[in-house]
Design a protein around this motif. Structure first.
Motif, short mmCIF file in Angstrom:
data_model
loop_
_atom_site.label_atom_id
_atom_site.label_comp_id
_atom_site.label_asym_id
_atom_site.label_seq_id
_atom_site.Cartn_x
_atom_site.Cartn_y
_atom_site.Cartn_z
N THR A 1 0.81 -1.23 0.00
CA THR A 1 0.00 0.00 0.00
C THR A 1 0.84 1.27 0.00
O THR A 1 0.55 2.21 -0.75
CB THR A 1 -0.94 0.00 1.22
N VAL A 2 1.88 1.31 0.82
CA VAL A 2 2.69 2.52 0.92
C VAL A 2 3.32 2.87 -0.44
O VAL A 2 3.23 4.01 -0.91
CB VAL A 2 3.77 2.35 2.02
N ARG A 3 3.92 1.87 -1.07
CA ARG A 3 4.55 2.14 -2.37
C ARG A 3 3.50 2.33 -3.47
O ARG A 3 3.74 3.05 -4.44
CB ARG A 3 5.53 1.02 -2.71
N VAL B 1 0.58 3.83 -3.05
CA VAL B 1 0.10 5.22 -2.92
C VAL B 1 1.13 6.17 -3.53
O VAL B 1 0.79 7.10 -4.27
CB VAL B 1 -0.17 5.56 -1.45
N ALA B 2 2.41 5.91 -3.24
CA ALA B 2 3.47 6.77 -3.80
C ALA B 2 3.47 6.69 -5.33
O ALA B 2 3.62 7.72 -6.01
CB ALA B 2 4.83 6.36 -3.25
N ALA C 1 0.37 8.50 -6.69
CA ALA C 1 0.49 9.94 -6.46
C ALA C 1 1.30 10.59 -7.59
O ALA C 1 1.00 11.70 -8.04
CB ALA C 1 1.14 10.21 -5.11
N LEU D 1 -3.53 11.66 -0.06
CA LEU D 1 -2.97 10.30 -0.02
C LEU D 1 -3.99 9.31 0.52
O LEU D 1 -4.06 8.15 0.07
CB LEU D 1 -1.69 10.27 0.82
N ALA E 1 -5.32 5.91 -1.15
CA ALA E 1 -5.33 4.66 -0.39
C ALA E 1 -6.73 4.06 -0.32
O ALA E 1 -6.89 2.84 -0.44
CB ALA E 1 -4.77 4.90 1.02
#
Lengths: 247, 90
Positions: free
Chosen positions: A188-190, A192-193, A196, A209, A213
């Motif tokens: 999820t973190v990568r 979202v990046a 974005a 963000l 997500a």
């Protein structure tokens, strides 16, 4: 001077043009052309005199997109993506990627089987619905240097139905030497990046963000798809739009 | 050295890691250590020694840095370069 108004992402854009450009504009924008008596929301800067017709039409497509995106900034999550939908249910797959990743080719190829939503901007509302933007496709011309603006109907693409909802989000990784299609999840973190990076006016959204997500959580997360040819993606899209799972 | 967190536009935290949107428009992915460090600063500025103590409690001592202060200082400097923290010497 002539003029044509088109509806892009729900925005009525007024295009002043020369009489020479008008037939090409109307043909390329097809069902997105609105009646002359509809009050426009915005007008675009006219193309300077002397620009060749094909180049002028390409420029106008770009300007319509820029104006429409600008007007919906802060409201829609607008991903640099193509999107295709089940022509009956409205379930849609969003395929995100920078220029050169094959978005228009995918739309032009698979839009004959699935509903064509967009080849450039997948716009997701806060309630999760997808706003169609079935703009003309910029197709490399066979008989000259440059691109032609071709209507979806002229390419034989199917229209997308009303009530579009995002079923899955894919990150395109076109590798001409790839053998087949590979799909891998992105945490999820990568994810979202990554999304974005491909979102217009990201910072204008409220909790931008979190908005990205939320889209990913509601669609099973982002998958990176490596592929070589657009047609290779048809089984994957068929599986996703038919309600199938990733595995 | 007292460390203060600089507000971000938005962040998503998941599985200990995070992604943040800076006022400059830049999006940065942060490791679990950096995410924990920023979380510790959520209630207000802290001396780097206190930060180090809390991070060692959460992650254990780094190799050759029993109290974790040197490692924490390096992380603070890196986050400062990203514009995520400010440091007051004193």
């Amino acid at each position: 001077m002539s003029a044509v108004s088109v509806r892009a992402l729900g925005v009525v854009v007024w295009l002043a043009c020369t009489p020479e450009l008008e037939p090409g504009l109307r043909a390329a924008w097809g069902p997105l052309v609105v009646a002359d008596d509809v009050t426009p929301d915005v007008d675009v800067e006219p193309v300077p005199d002397g620009v060749p017709v094909r180049a002028a039409l390409e420029l106008m497509t770009q300007r319509v997109t820029v104006e429409a995106i600008g007007r919906r900034a802060g409201e829609l999550l607008m991903l640099h993506a193509c999107a295709l939908a089940d022509p009956v249910t409205g379930s849609a797959v969003v395929l995100v990627g920078p220029s050169g990743m094959g978005k228009t080719t995918i739309a032009a190829t698979l839009g004959k089987h699935f509903g064509y939503v967009t080849d450039e901007t997948a716009a997701v509302a806060a309630d999760g619905t997808l706003v169609a933007y079935p703009k003309p496709l910029s197709i490399l011309a066979a008989d000259h240097d440059g691109k032609d603006q071709v209507s979806p109907a002229a390419l034989g693409l199917q229209p997308a139905p009303e009530g579009l909802r995002v079923r899955a989000v894919l990150l395109l990784d076109r590798q001409p030497s790839a053998g087949g299609v590979t799909v891998e999840p992105v945490d999820t973190v990568r994810a979202v990046a990554a999304l974005a990076e491909h979102t217009s006016y990201l910072a204008r959204l409220e909790r931008p963000l979190q908005r990205v997500a939320d889209l990913l959580r509601s669609t099973g997360g982002l998958r990176r798809v490596t592929y070589a040819e657009a047609a290779d993606l048809e089984p994957l899209l068929g599986k996703l739009l038919g309600g199938g799972s990733w595995s | 050295m007292v460390v203060t967190r600089v507000p971000v536009v938005d962040e998503v935290v998941e599985d200990g890691e995070s992604v943040v949107l800076l006022p400059s428009g830049r999006v940065v992915v942060l490791s679990a250590l950096a995410t924990a460090l920023l979380a510790e600063l959520g209630a207000g500025p802290l001396p780097v020694e206190v930060l180090a103590e809390r991070l060692v409690a959460a992650f254990g001592s780094p190799p050759d840095d029993h109290d974790g202060v040197r490692t924490t200082e390096a992380a603070v400097v890196a986050l400062g370069e990203e514009g995520l923290v400010e440091v007051a010497v004193g």
